[in-house]
Design a protein around this motif. Structure first.
Motif, PDB file in Angstrom:
ATOM      1  N   THR A  65       0.812  -1.219   0.000  1.00 41.64           N
ATOM      2  CA  THR A  65       0.000   0.000   0.000  1.00 41.64           C
ATOM      3  C   THR A  65       0.847   1.272   0.000  1.00 41.64           C
ATOM      4  OG1 THR A  65      -0.180  -0.092   2.428  1.00 41.64           O
ATOM      5  CG2 THR A  65      -1.943  -1.123   1.134  1.00 41.64           C
ATOM      6  N   GLU A  86      -6.895  -2.539  -0.844  1.00 40.44           N
ATOM      7  CA  GLU A  86      -7.237  -3.143  -2.132  1.00 40.44           C
ATOM      8  C   GLU A  86      -8.669  -2.817  -2.550  1.00 40.44           C
ATOM      9  OE1 GLU A  86      -6.377  -7.280  -1.587  1.00 40.44           O
ATOM     10  OE2 GLU A  86      -4.407  -7.085  -2.527  1.00 40.44           O
ATOM     11  N   VAL A  87      -9.584  -2.833  -1.582  1.00 37.52           N
ATOM     12  CA  VAL A  87     -10.979  -2.522  -1.895  1.00 37.52           C
ATOM     13  C   VAL A  87     -11.099  -1.088  -2.409  1.00 37.52           C
ATOM     14  CG1 VAL A  87     -13.302  -2.227  -0.929  1.00 37.52           C
ATOM     15  CG2 VAL A  87     -11.902  -4.204  -0.250  1.00 37.52           C
ATOM     16  N   GLN A  88     -10.401  -0.175  -1.738  1.00 34.77           N
ATOM     17  CA  GLN A  88     -10.461   1.231  -2.140  1.00 34.77           C
ATOM     18  C   GLN A  88      -9.763   1.466  -3.477  1.00 34.77           C
ATOM     19  OE1 GLN A  88      -8.794   2.343   1.613  1.00 34.77           O
ATOM     20  NE2 GLN A  88     -10.712   3.259   2.345  1.00 34.77           N
ATOM     21  N   GLU A  89      -8.744   0.660  -3.765  1.00 36.63           N
ATOM     22  CA  GLU A  89      -8.113   0.714  -5.093  1.00 36.63           C
ATOM     23  C   GLU A  89      -9.136   0.373  -6.173  1.00 36.63           C
ATOM     24  OE1 GLU A  89      -4.685  -1.736  -5.653  1.00 36.63           O
ATOM     25  OE2 GLU A  89      -3.845  -1.166  -3.711  1.00 36.63           O
ATOM     26  N   SER A  90      -9.871  -0.724  -5.961  1.00 40.49           N
ATOM     27  CA  SER A  90     -10.856  -1.152  -6.966  1.00 40.49           C
ATOM     28  C   SER A  90     -11.951  -0.104  -7.133  1.00 40.49           C
ATOM     29  CB  SER A  90     -11.456  -2.500  -6.574  1.00 40.49           C
ATOM     30  OG  SER A  90     -12.212  -2.404  -5.376  1.00 40.49           O
ATOM     31  N   GLU A  91     -12.319   0.552  -6.015  1.00 43.41           N
ATOM     32  CA  GLU A  91     -13.320   1.620  -6.094  1.00 43.41           C
ATOM     33  C   GLU A  91     -12.795   2.807  -6.895  1.00 43.41           C
ATOM     34  OE1 GLU A  91     -14.121   2.358  -1.996  1.00 43.41           O
ATOM     35  OE2 GLU A  91     -15.523   0.672  -1.794  1.00 43.41           O
ATOM     36  N   LEU A 100     -10.627   2.684  -9.353  1.00 46.63           N
ATOM     37  CA  LEU A 100     -10.676   2.295 -10.761  1.00 46.63           C
ATOM     38  C   LEU A 100     -12.098   2.415 -11.305  1.00 46.63           C
ATOM     39  CD1 LEU A 100      -9.482   1.142 -13.345  1.00 46.63           C
ATOM     40  CD2 LEU A 100      -9.698  -1.149 -12.348  1.00 46.63           C
ATOM     41  N   ALA A 101     -13.063   1.954 -10.494  1.00 48.72           N
ATOM     42  CA  ALA A 101     -14.464   2.034 -10.925  1.00 48.72           C
ATOM     43  C   ALA A 101     -14.905   3.484 -11.105  1.00 48.72           C
ATOM     44  CB  ALA A 101     -15.357   1.325  -9.912  1.00 48.72           C
ATOM     45  N   ARG A 118      -0.320  -1.461  -8.933  1.00 45.62           N
ATOM     46  CA  ARG A 118       0.620  -0.954  -7.942  1.00 45.62           C
ATOM     47  C   ARG A 118       2.041  -1.182  -8.426  1.00 45.62           C
ATOM     48  NH1 ARG A 118      -0.562   2.158  -3.181  1.00 45.62           N
ATOM     49  NH2 ARG A 118      -2.624   1.541  -2.440  1.00 45.62           N
TER      50      ARG A 118
END
Length: 321
Positions: free
Chosen positions: A226, A269-274, A276-277, A291
């Motif tokens: 992170t 990781e969850v916030q990364e995917s958010e 991108l969305a 990353r």
């Protein structure tokens, strides 16, 4: 907790070596201890081994107050220093039996214990060799066998692989891992971060006399991941991407070159995917999102760098974040 240090203080004249150091080594851990030169690492190791008294703070080993009961504390510790020392005209067997006598082991019992330990470190065929004739790697293994004579609960090792060739380092690491698997709690200081990353279950990094990061290897790996920037490759709609990133609360830094954005992002990781969305929902055509890879050396350099963090919006002229 096998080793617990709280608020340790140590000063040499005007120099503050330790400034409220807190450190915990869990029972059964193989704990890697690292820090830049002058960070207080050697001072900490010597205090833990009972060779140096702190100016303040507490030390507990297996629940025992080490400062109040120094003799009992040393019975629980095996210490492998960074330098072997000089033992002219002593054979390996004599060296081992001398140290066995320091722990009231004599006669047949001492000889059996010494032979068992020499076999464990691969020196069973060197009993009649003079210590001074051994290679550096063999001397380190002998020093390790000596530190195990009294079956300590905690093994403290200060730069044990310094100066060893790669093959000998690998053999020594294997031996250390085996001791840990047999139940020994091990605190190992080293500047070879790659070795520690492969070997240890826990890591602590000291800087300017304080612990700046510590935890299990899983926690450190997540911190490394992170801490690295996200590389976003944009095919179209760069302006929309920049607007979104500048307003995002978890974006710390932004660096742009051509169609590539490097983002210092403090989310998981969850916030990364958010993120991108959100970019896709804003109409940004993203062709790459990942990353930047990192390792233990990466995070060591980052957290011991005392330059203030800067936000850079272009790296044509600057390559850092």
């Amino acid at each position: 907790m096998m080793l617990n240090m709280e608020h340790l203080q140590k000063r040499y004249g005007k120099y503050q070596a330790l400034d409220g150091l807190d450190m915990e080594v869990p029972d059964g851990a193989l704990y890697g201890f690292v820090g830049p030169n002058g960070a207080g690492k050697t001072t900490t190791i010597r205090i833990a081994a009972g060779l140096l008294k702190p100016d303040g703070g507490t030390i507990r080993i297996a629940g025992m107050d080490a400062l109040q009961e120094p003799y009992r504390m040393k019975q629980k510790i095996g210490y492998v220093p960074d330098h072997f020392g000089v033992y002219d005209n002593l054979k390996v067997s004599e060296y081992m039996e001398f140290f066995a006598s320091c722990y009231n082991l004599e006669g047949l019992k001492a000889r059996r214990r010494c032979r068992t330990l020499l076999a464990q470190v691969g020196l069973e065929e060197k009993e009649d060799f003079y210590v001074d004739s051994l290679s550096r790697g063999m001397k380190q293994r002998l020093c390790l066998a000596r530190a195990l004579i009294h079956d300590p609960s905690l093994l403290i090792m200060d730069e044990p692989t310094a100066g060893l060739d790669p093959r000998t380092r690998l053999e020594f690491r294997t031996l250390v891992r085996e001791l840990n698997e047999q139940g020994k709690t091990i605190l190992i200081s080293s500047h070879l971060l790659g070795d520690l990353a492969e070997l240890c279950t826990h890591i602590g990094i000291i800087d300017m006399g304080k612990m700046v990061i510590s935890g299990s290897m899983e926690e450190i790996v997540e911190r490394i991941r992170t801490s690295r920037p996200i590389i976003i490759q944009v095919y179209e709609h760069m302006a929309e991407a920049m607007t979104l990133l500048k307003e995002h609360p978890l974006v710390r830094t932004i660096t742009v070159k051509d169609q590539e954005i490097m983002v210092g992002f403090s989310g998981n990781e969850v916030q990364e995917s958010e993120l991108l969305a959100q970019l896709v929902a804003a109409g940004v055509r993203v062709r790459g999102f990942m990353r930047e890879p990192g390792n233990l050396e990466t995070i060591f350099m980052e957290i011991t760098n005392h330059d203030e963090e800067r936000v850079v919006l272009s790296y044509e002229d600057e390559s850092g974040l």
